[in-house]
Design a protein around this motif. Sequence first.
Motif, PDB file in Angstrom:
ATOM      1  N   ALA A 285       0.910  -1.159  -0.080  1.00  0.00           N
ATOM      2  CA  ALA A 285       0.001   0.002  -0.050  1.00  0.00           C
ATOM      3  C   ALA A 285       0.838   1.171  -0.156  1.00  0.00           C
ATOM      4  CB  ALA A 285      -0.993   0.109   1.394  1.00  0.00           C
ATOM      5  N   GLU A 286       2.080   0.956  -0.437  1.00  0.00           N
ATOM      6  CA  GLU A 286       3.138   2.274  -0.325  1.00  0.00           C
ATOM      7  C   GLU A 286       4.262   2.115  -1.119  1.00  0.00           C
ATOM      8  OE1 GLU A 286       4.503   2.410   3.630  1.00  0.00           O
ATOM      9  OE2 GLU A 286       5.227   0.245   3.768  1.00  0.00           O
ATOM     10  N   MET A 287       4.875   2.840  -1.556  1.00  0.00           N
ATOM     11  CA  MET A 287       6.012   2.974  -2.353  1.00  0.00           C
ATOM     12  C   MET A 287       7.068   2.630  -1.251  1.00  0.00           C
ATOM     13  SD  MET A 287       6.226   6.000  -5.202  1.00  0.00           S
ATOM     14  CE  MET A 287       5.196   7.101  -4.678  1.00  0.00           C
ATOM     15  N   MET A 288       8.293   1.893  -1.955  1.00  0.00           N
ATOM     16  CA  MET A 288       9.513   1.696  -1.397  1.00  0.00           C
ATOM     17  C   MET A 288      10.612   1.972  -2.324  1.00  0.00           C
ATOM     18  SD  MET A 288       8.667  -2.018   0.508  1.00  0.00           S
ATOM     19  CE  MET A 288       6.830  -2.169   1.389  1.00  0.00           C
ATOM     20  N   THR A 289      11.209   2.866  -2.169  1.00  0.00           N
ATOM     21  CA  THR A 289      12.196   3.697  -3.121  1.00  0.00           C
ATOM     22  C   THR A 289      13.713   3.926  -2.715  1.00  0.00           C
ATOM     23  OG1 THR A 289      10.249   4.690  -3.857  1.00  0.00           O
ATOM     24  CG2 THR A 289      12.260   5.427  -4.920  1.00  0.00           C
ATOM     25  N   PRO A 290      14.390   3.232  -3.120  1.00  0.00           N
ATOM     26  CA  PRO A 290      15.737   3.581  -2.845  1.00  0.00           C
ATOM     27  C   PRO A 290      16.209   4.865  -3.415  1.00  0.00           C
ATOM     28  CG  PRO A 290      15.856   1.266  -3.474  1.00  0.00           C
ATOM     29  CD  PRO A 290      14.450   2.011  -3.921  1.00  0.00           C
TER      30      PRO A 290
ATOM     31  N   PRO B 113      12.019 -12.123  -2.451  1.00  0.00           N
ATOM     32  CA  PRO B 113      13.463 -11.449  -3.044  1.00  0.00           C
ATOM     33  C   PRO B 113      13.297 -10.076  -2.871  1.00  0.00           C
ATOM     34  CG  PRO B 113      12.566 -13.316  -4.639  1.00  0.00           C
ATOM     35  CD  PRO B 113      11.668 -13.027  -3.572  1.00  0.00           C
ATOM     36  N   LEU B 114      12.365  -9.420  -3.224  1.00  0.00           N
ATOM     37  CA  LEU B 114      12.275  -7.889  -3.089  1.00  0.00           C
ATOM     38  C   LEU B 114      12.445  -7.397  -1.555  1.00  0.00           C
ATOM     39  CD1 LEU B 114       9.670  -6.619  -5.875  1.00  0.00           C
ATOM     40  CD2 LEU B 114      12.073  -5.968  -5.599  1.00  0.00           C
ATOM     41  N   LEU B 115      11.661  -8.213  -0.817  1.00  0.00           N
ATOM     42  CA  LEU B 115      11.843  -7.594   0.675  1.00  0.00           C
ATOM     43  C   LEU B 115      13.188  -7.826   1.228  1.00  0.00           C
ATOM     44  CD1 LEU B 115       8.415  -8.681   2.045  1.00  0.00           C
ATOM     45  CD2 LEU B 115       9.117  -6.471   1.913  1.00  0.00           C
ATOM     46  N   ARG B 116      13.810  -8.925   0.887  1.00  0.00           N
ATOM     47  CA  ARG B 116      15.140  -9.340   1.390  1.00  0.00           C
ATOM     48  C   ARG B 116      16.211  -8.151   0.625  1.00  0.00           C
ATOM     49  NH1 ARG B 116      15.743 -14.244  -0.920  1.00  0.00           N
ATOM     50  NH2 ARG B 116      17.187 -13.412  -2.536  1.00  0.00           N
ATOM     51  N   TYR B 117      15.837  -7.739  -0.530  1.00  0.00           N
ATOM     52  CA  TYR B 117      16.955  -6.912  -1.101  1.00  0.00           C
ATOM     53  C   TYR B 117      16.809  -5.449  -0.304  1.00  0.00           C
ATOM     54  CZ  TYR B 117      17.824  -3.000  -4.429  1.00  0.00           C
ATOM     55  OH  TYR B 117      18.198  -1.595  -5.038  1.00  0.00           O
ATOM     56  N   LEU B 118      15.486  -4.898  -0.120  1.00  0.00           N
ATOM     57  CA  LEU B 118      15.213  -3.703   0.413  1.00  0.00           C
ATOM     58  C   LEU B 118      15.955  -3.733   1.916  1.00  0.00           C
ATOM     59  CD1 LEU B 118      11.976  -2.663  -1.150  1.00  0.00           C
ATOM     60  CD2 LEU B 118      13.886  -1.715  -1.490  1.00  0.00           C
TER      61      LEU B 118
ATOM     62  N   PRO C  15      11.252   3.673  -7.735  1.00  0.00           N
ATOM     63  CA  PRO C  15      10.513   2.476  -6.779  1.00  0.00           C
ATOM     64  C   PRO C  15      10.941   1.063  -7.108  1.00  0.00           C
ATOM     65  CG  PRO C  15       8.994   4.261  -7.528  1.00  0.00           C
ATOM     66  CD  PRO C  15      10.140   4.401  -8.252  1.00  0.00           C
ATOM     67  N   ALA C  16      11.134   0.509  -5.857  1.00  0.00           N
ATOM     68  CA  ALA C  16      11.442  -0.885  -6.254  1.00  0.00           C
ATOM     69  C   ALA C  16      10.073  -1.651  -5.803  1.00  0.00           C
ATOM     70  CB  ALA C  16      12.360  -1.556  -5.222  1.00  0.00           C
ATOM     71  N   VAL C  17       9.239  -1.051  -5.330  1.00  0.00           N
ATOM     72  CA  VAL C  17       7.905  -1.689  -4.955  1.00  0.00           C
ATOM     73  C   VAL C  17       6.930  -0.511  -5.021  1.00  0.00           C
ATOM     74  CG1 VAL C  17       6.483  -2.570  -3.351  1.00  0.00           C
ATOM     75  CG2 VAL C  17       8.815  -3.620  -3.445  1.00  0.00           C
ATOM     76  N   LEU C  18       5.793  -0.684  -5.602  1.00  0.00           N
ATOM     77  CA  LEU C  18       4.605   0.345  -5.981  1.00  0.00           C
ATOM     78  C   LEU C  18       3.640  -0.128  -5.095  1.00  0.00           C
ATOM     79  CD1 LEU C  18       4.827   0.726  -9.712  1.00  0.00           C
ATOM     80  CD2 LEU C  18       6.158   1.747  -8.065  1.00  0.00           C
ATOM     81  N   PRO C  19       2.469   0.935  -4.862  1.00  0.00           N
ATOM     82  CA  PRO C  19       1.065   0.215  -4.372  1.00  0.00           C
ATOM     83  C   PRO C  19       0.633  -0.444  -5.374  1.00  0.00           C
ATOM     84  CG  PRO C  19       1.656   2.799  -3.955  1.00  0.00           C
ATOM     85  CD  PRO C  19       2.687   2.281  -4.816  1.00  0.00           C
ATOM     86  N   GLY C  20      -0.121  -1.528  -4.829  1.00  0.00           N
ATOM     87  CA  GLY C  20      -0.655  -2.455  -5.868  1.00  0.00           C
ATOM     88  C   GLY C  20       0.104  -3.668  -6.380  1.00  0.00           C
TER      89      GLY C  20
ATOM     90  N   PRO D 101       8.593   4.680   2.870  1.00  0.00           N
ATOM     91  CA  PRO D 101       7.573   3.881   3.521  1.00  0.00           C
ATOM     92  C   PRO D 101       7.381   4.383   4.721  1.00  0.00           C
ATOM     93  CG  PRO D 101       9.382   2.672   2.757  1.00  0.00           C
ATOM     94  CD  PRO D 101       9.924   4.097   2.548  1.00  0.00           C
ATOM     95  N   ALA D 102       5.928   4.011   5.532  1.00  0.00           N
ATOM     96  CA  ALA D 102       5.768   4.380   6.843  1.00  0.00           C
ATOM     97  C   ALA D 102       6.954   4.277   7.824  1.00  0.00           C
ATOM     98  CB  ALA D 102       4.508   3.972   7.113  1.00  0.00           C
ATOM     99  N   ASP D 103       7.587   3.069   7.879  1.00  0.00           N
ATOM    100  CA  ASP D 103       8.725   2.674   8.622  1.00  0.00           C
ATOM    101  C   ASP D 103       9.785   2.595   7.740  1.00  0.00           C
ATOM    102  OD1 ASP D 103      10.376   1.430  10.314  1.00  0.00           O
ATOM    103  OD2 ASP D 103       9.320  -0.597  10.508  1.00  0.00           O
ATOM    104  N   THR D 104      10.725   3.590   7.926  1.00  0.00           N
ATOM    105  CA  THR D 104      11.746   3.774   6.878  1.00  0.00           C
ATOM    106  C   THR D 104      12.887   2.612   7.271  1.00  0.00           C
ATOM    107  OG1 THR D 104      12.705   5.391   8.284  1.00  0.00           O
ATOM    108  CG2 THR D 104      11.442   5.954   6.539  1.00  0.00           C
TER     109      THR D 104
END
Length: 495
Positions: free
Chosen positions: A436-441, A458-463, A447-452, A476-479
Amino acid sequence: MPADHHEAPVLDALAAYKENGELGFSPPGHKQARGAAPAVRAVLGDAVFLGDVLAIGGLDDRRQTSGALRRAEELMADAVHAEHTFFSTCGSSLSVKAAMLSVAAPHRKLLIGRDAHKSVVAGLILSGIEPVWVEPQWDPERHLAHPPSAETFERAFERHPDACGALVTSPTPYGSAADLRAIAEVCHRRSRPVIVDEAWGAHLPFHEDLPSWAMDAGADVCVTSIHKMGSGLEQGSVFHLQGDLVDHDTLASRADLLGTTSPSVLLYAGIDGWRRQMVLEGHGLLSHALDLVGDVRERIEKIDGMHVNDRDDFCGPGRATEFDPLPVIIDISALGTNGYRAADWLRARHRIDMHLVDHRRISAQFTHADDEDTAGRLLEGLRDLSRQAGTLGPGPAVHVPGPDELRPDQVCLPRDAYFAATEDIPAEQAVGRVAAEMMTPYPPGIPAVLPGERLTEPLLRYLRSGVGAGMNVPDPADTTLRTVRVCAEGSVPGA
């Protein structure tokens, strides 16, 4: 009126405002610095406040009869071979949204390179446009994305003939550029417009040894940031229009819808003065910058443990078409440390702020403003880094996904996920849930992850490994990414 590029209409109007002794009983409240705190004036200088004039009823805006801004925009359009130009004081983040909303509408499709900046995703959230993601060209050896090819856009149009147009980012912050002429031809064969997010390309119209300028390559709308590679102030942006595939009045309306009603004349003046500088002196300034950066690249290449990515690294089959040498991308993986630690060390020890930083690279962005002194200081810092790298340590490993693991499924529109009911859950429990949020290096802000999108391991492990190694993921809400914001179950289809 014929173009006289010795003019700088906004700057001239500011000078006249001061010379005429104008007295404003209107904003801004500092009243030509008189009300500003002495400590603030001591740091910023009075020139900032003296140039901070109300546009409407003070200097000028598009509705005023004197037309200083309108004339400045006409001169900019002439300088860069566009038919129309719009100034923006809200950065290219606003300009690209206005362009998107002029081409597509809620629930209509737009082809977009998946290497787009987060401002494009913000535009999708605000508008409800349905993105059709076009895959970049991935370099698995260097873990780097280059702009999508024309053939990839062709295939996307074949699958989605109802798409309203296309958006491509070129050049990238790494300096690699797309085959814009071929992409424009793919779009125009279908009478569809192409938007080019050329935020890193303000300098391109002014020298033949740089990548193709979007307007010359056939783009319908081009967005560029004057503050990145030009001499404008932060947030100074322009967007250009040509042809009849995007309506001028619609684009102006969308910009007015999104823009501020209190534009900064300081930013207008910076844009206006930069255009004059480039037309009158730009070729010589950029020639010097290209010579300087060529020498710097050769010197860095001789430093132990450093490799400067060049045209041979970034261009060719399956990679970019053109190359801008001014972003100096330095692979330091042979030093046995990561880019995050190296950049922090350079700032702490040498007061040098690098630009892009990732798990294996640091970069130095050169412009026409650099000279032998700035180059020498950079080289001194890099040589010292090479000598001291052993004291930095390798840092935690960053688990970069392969190309097949980079792209999660898009379950619903970014807008629907962003505004859905959400919950924050431990990252370990987030695999399979809908973000539900962007995750952007950041930088570069892709963004590596987009809402939706459905989150993958693998993506969560990377970030999360990236954050542990020093990556900045600010949105993200929790950086720290200990928790992740996801769509509540049942709030959107597929959640």
